[in-house]
Enzyme design. Structure first.
Site, PDB file in Angstrom:
ATOM      1  N   CYS A 293      26.233  44.290  36.849  1.00 25.20           N
ATOM      2  CA  CYS A 293      26.510  45.554  36.176  1.00 25.20           C
ATOM      3  C   CYS A 293      27.958  45.560  35.671  1.00 25.20           C
ATOM      4  CB  CYS A 293      26.208  46.707  37.130  1.00 25.20           C
ATOM      5  SG  CYS A 293      26.299  48.349  36.366  1.00 25.20           S
ATOM      6  N   LEU A 294      28.772  46.553  36.015  1.00 27.42           N
ATOM      7  CA  LEU A 294      30.160  46.582  35.557  1.00 27.42           C
ATOM      8  C   LEU A 294      30.936  45.375  36.059  1.00 27.42           C
ATOM      9  CD1 LEU A 294      31.236  50.320  36.021  1.00 27.42           C
ATOM     10  CD2 LEU A 294      30.452  49.180  33.964  1.00 27.42           C
TER      11      LEU A 294
END
Length: 559
Positions: A293-294
């Site tokens: 994800c991030l």
């Protein structure tokens, strides 16, 4: 001063609006309404469609079935909804839903972002007034009330009070699941701690390991143990048992004292500090970098900066549900406009951080039927008690994000797409994802509403390196936690060789058949194929990196 007063005012507004900017919403409504008011032919078409819907509803009152729920809408699945008068109720609701969808999405001249916001608002309002949400109009609730003699409402009140207690408590409601007891229990040691991370080195379980260790960089929006839930579905344990040396970053849950932390601080104190420590423990071995994800976005910009600077410590790059181009970032774009970002920046300026509950609320609204209303019906009207699983317990264990870092991310990475377009500066100089040449393994999930797989796929047009792309069943979390033996799982896999011509996502999908099972073994074989041999497992820690405490460490326990 006046600006400070405005920020405080916006922070108080955010308590009532779940962090959504009222100015941004009303601007979207005005854009939609003005264009509709200036389109007489379109208004005439909507009137005609309204009369058609009324005619269809008349047939529904007479027992005809005139409309089906949309795909994955399970609200009216019970046979009781096919009996009068409930059949006409839900048919009329679906007809109204269809009309509002046509009214909000079919116009011209309205900005796409504003149109999506108005459609989203209409959908939220309709979801709120659906006949399923009221005891008097929900036959399943009425049947449960008769069968239990009203006990469902007593249990529902108890569930409401329990939820209210959890909401005002600072401790997440994880039920019987406890970090370090039956969550995040893979054996290891914290070998590095700085302002932002604890680096965990996991204990080997095989006599030989791949020469290249694996570094996992999770998102700071989540606790790292999404990848180390329970022994049977822990990706970290799976890698260790397959003969890999694994390191994982555990991010600190920041408070207001870290409000000034930048994205550059997250890069330097995160993956760069971890790579330095791994070099001291594993010698000259290169590292398989893995980001989720991030964390994957951060690792991609780190890899690009390393390639630019001639730093060859990465052997490969793996990205799980991680976006590098945000032009088609899915429904989350509803919450990311210039006005909305400025509103959030004011909120974070006052508080110092963005609270996890605000982020969770935005994610839940994207799937309000499944994540909000269906749960409230089961819990408060039917009196059912949820049996939380380990993934639900992890999801309740949220984190915060520092004001400055999150503002930089929202403005530069998400809103203005600076990373994909070569404007984002790392170490004082811009980076290009086109500089990455190490082999890449990229995973997207079919039903991801946070990082849509077609958005994840965009790395193909940004990076010329060899890319192995996997599209797996499930969503943003369940698609990644997809251990071997999990029922009803499938995936597609394809390899784009270095510098090959670009193939779009739809053509890729059509050209790759689904395979049953988990994609984990495919990734493990890919990692092994990019190892340069096997070695005796490295010692835990190194000179100057004496183990500080046992995994899962201390940062993961912060609330």
């Amino acid at each position: 001063d006046r600006c400070r007063f405005d920020r405080i005012w916006h922070a108080q507004e955010a308590r009532l609006t779940s962090g959504l900017s009222p100015a941004a919403f009303w601007l979207a409504c005005a854009d939609w309404w003005v264009h509709l008011a200036n389109a007489p032919a379109r208004r005439s078409e909507l009137r005609r469609k309204g009369w058609e819907q009324m005619a269809r509803f008349t047939r529904a009152l007479m027992g005809a079935h005139v409309i089906d729920p949309r795909t994955r809408d399970r609200r009216f699945a019970s046979d009781l909804w096919q009996q009068p008068p409930y059949h006409a109720m839900y048919q009329g609701f679906l007809l109204a839903e269809e009309w509002w969808r046509a009214a909000t999405l079919g116009g011209t001249g309205v900005s796409a972002h504003h149109q999506q916001m108005v459609e989203f608002a209409a959908r939220q309002w309709l979801d709120m007034v659906a006949p399923t949400n009221f005891a008097a109009t929900n036959p399943d609730v009425l049947r449960a009330t008769v069968d239990s003699g009203g006990r469902n409402f007593v249990l529902g009140l108890k569930n409401f009070l329990d939820d209210w207690h959890d909401a005002i408590s600072d401790v997440p409601a994880t039920g019987a699941f406890k970090v370090g007891e039956n969550l995040a229990v893979t054996a290891g040691q914290v070998v590095l701690r700085n302002t932002l991370i604890e680096l965990i080195q996991y204990a080997p379980t095989t006599p030989k390991v791949g020469k290249e260790p694996v570094l996992i960089t999770p998102a700071w929006i989540m606790k790292y143990y999404i990848l180390d839930l329970s022994p049977h579905d822990s990706l970290i344990k799976y890698l260790v048992d397959q003969g890999h040396t694994v390191f994982a970053i555990s991010w600190k849950n920041p408070g207001p004292e870290l409000r000034a932390m930048r994205l550059e601080d997250y890069r330097l104190l995160g993956p760069m500090a971890a790579l330095d420590a791994i070099g001291r423990i594993c010698g000259e071995a290169r590292v398989h970098g893995c980001g989720y994800c991030l964390g994957g976005t951060l690792l991609a910009m780190t890899a690009a900066a390393m390639a630019r600077d001639g730093d060859d410590r990465l052997a490969s790059l793996t990205l799980f549900a991680a976006q590098t181009d945000f032009t088609e970032a899915g429904e989350l774009q509803l919450f990311i406009g210039e006005g909305q970002v400025r509103f959030l920046e004011d909120v974070m300026d006052v508080r110092g951080t963005l609270d996890s509950r605000q982020m969770a609320g935005a994610f839940q609204m994207l799937r309000s039927n499944d994540l909000v209303w269906s749960r409230l019906i089961r819990s408060y009207l039917l009196g059912e008690t949820e049996s939380p699983n380990n993934l639900m317990a992890w999801n309740a264990d949220g984190t915060r994000m520092p004001a400055r870092m999150h503002g930089e991310y929202l403005h530069r990475i998400f809103l203005h797409n600076d990373l994909a377009e070569g404007r984002f500066g790392v170490g004082g100089k811009p980076v290009s994802l086109g500089d990455i040449r190490v082999p890449c393994f990229v995973v997207g999930t079919e039903h991801d509403h946070i990082a849509p797989w077609r958005s994840v796929f965009k790395l193909h047009s940004l990076c010329p390196a060899e890319i192995t792309f996997v599209l797996t069943s499930g969503g943003h979390n369940a698609g990644i936690v997809s251990e071997p033996g999990h029922k009803d799982r499938h995936f597609r896999l394809g390899v784009r060789s270095e510098a090959s011509p670009y193939v779009g996502p739809d053509a890729w999908l059509a050209g790759h058949a689904a395979q049953d099972g988990s994609w984990w073994p495919e990734w493990q074989r890919w990692l092994a194929a990019h190892d340069s041999g096997t070695v005796t497992p490295p010692q835990m820690g190194a000179a100057g990196l004496t183990p500080l405490c046992a995994a899962p460490g201390t940062y993961v326990l912060e609330h």
